[in-house]
Write a protein that holds these residues in place. Sequence first.
Motif, PDB file in Angstrom:
ATOM      1  N   SER A   1      35.980  32.687  33.575  1.00 16.78           N
ATOM      2  CA  SER A   1      34.890  32.290  32.685  1.00 16.78           C
ATOM      3  C   SER A   1      35.449  31.403  31.571  1.00 16.78           C
TER       4      SER A   1
ATOM      5  N   ASP B   1      30.049  41.087  35.482  1.00 12.56           N
ATOM      6  CA  ASP B   1      30.271  39.719  35.950  1.00 12.56           C
ATOM      7  C   ASP B   1      30.482  39.598  37.458  1.00 12.56           C
TER       8      ASP B   1
ATOM      9  N   HIS C   1      28.845  36.865  27.951  1.00 16.73           N
ATOM     10  CA  HIS C   1      29.530  38.148  28.124  1.00 16.73           C
ATOM     11  C   HIS C   1      29.799  38.825  26.784  1.00 16.73           C
TER      12      HIS C   1
END
Length: 416
Positions: free
Chosen positions: A55, A260, A282
Amino acid sequence: MAEEGAVPGVENLKLQDGQNPPEEETEDQLITPWEVTSGSQKGVNYDKLIAQFGSTKIEQDLIDRIVRVTGKPAHHLLTRGMIFSHRDVNLILDAYEKGKPFFLYTGRGPSSEAMHVGHLIPFMITKWLQDIFDVPLVIQLTDDEKFLWKDLSAEEARRLANENAKDIIALGFDVDKTFIFSDMDYIGSSPDFYRTMLKVQKCVTFNQVKGIFGFGDSTCIGKISFPSIQAAPSFSSSFPQIFGGRKDIQCLIPCAIDQDPYFRMTRDVAPRLGFPKPALLHTTFLPALQGAMTKMSASDAVSSLYLTDTNAQIKKKINKYAFSGGQATVEEHRRLGGNVDVDVSYMYLTFFMEDDDKLKQIREDYSSGKMLTGELKKELIGILQKVVSEHIERRKQVTDETVKEFMTPRKLKYNY
């Protein structure tokens, strides 16, 4: 859950060269949708998690852009790094600036009657996002997941979904902008949702879900197919009553980082289905009272502060169980100061104390030894007693009729 305990590519994250942990700590951390543990008293190493999951770290320029685009101040969870990572939020902002719609999606697995304060974090940021962008929100209650994974009857899992919905509604969501749904109820009444699920299922093989989620040969088929159910709300095709049958509206998902893996899978299949990839924000974990080596768990009453706890229970739990970064004696603490990097009470203040200046002063005073552990805990007790008691009062106003209104499939205030 033995067969789901190890997610390849997620477990056993090692410290980089040159980093030396304290001797009493191990180097491993395990982050899966079912388990969160860290070998460090400081908690999860989120920079390593970003590298492992692929990410993007949230930098100041993205925060500044959100403020500029919306004209609203940034949430303290964003400026303090509790919202720390994202996928494609820049594309959401691009679309928003061009007047293109998007929607929010988050969820809750109803495994207990009472949610705990850690569950508030994704919902706090979700409500803030809905308020500043003025967009529709869908909230999935995965009662089917909890039936499959926990020792719950289907009827009890559905009842817990209703109870958790009351907690979520009490956070102040707007019924004209928000649809809350139970998987057990909605899937059977929505052919479009079911068709979207099937399309996801057809794109993902058993080997792929084994690799992503660590499923084994003894995993029941309900668990194997569940990821498609969590993926489906990412696509506007699942909610024709809200989006008028449009399939091109992008989704933004605020969630804890342990979720995730579901959405990496979802993003992989989206282009094959002709759908936009969901974007993600997140959040970090609120640690257990006993320390940041694991997250707060609703199934562990000692590690958790529930949204039903009395003022006396909150005070007792924090004073008795909250891991301290203070020294062994007052004299040593005055001389050496406390360690805010491992002190759970201070960690909780970073989530729930909105005053930046006061938080900074507490950090300085505790680190220098001017503030004692008992004084730090007193600050936290006062804040959380207020948070929980106000929540209890708001929840009392949520009736079964209110829940039904939020959970009835319907058009929201937006036109498409």
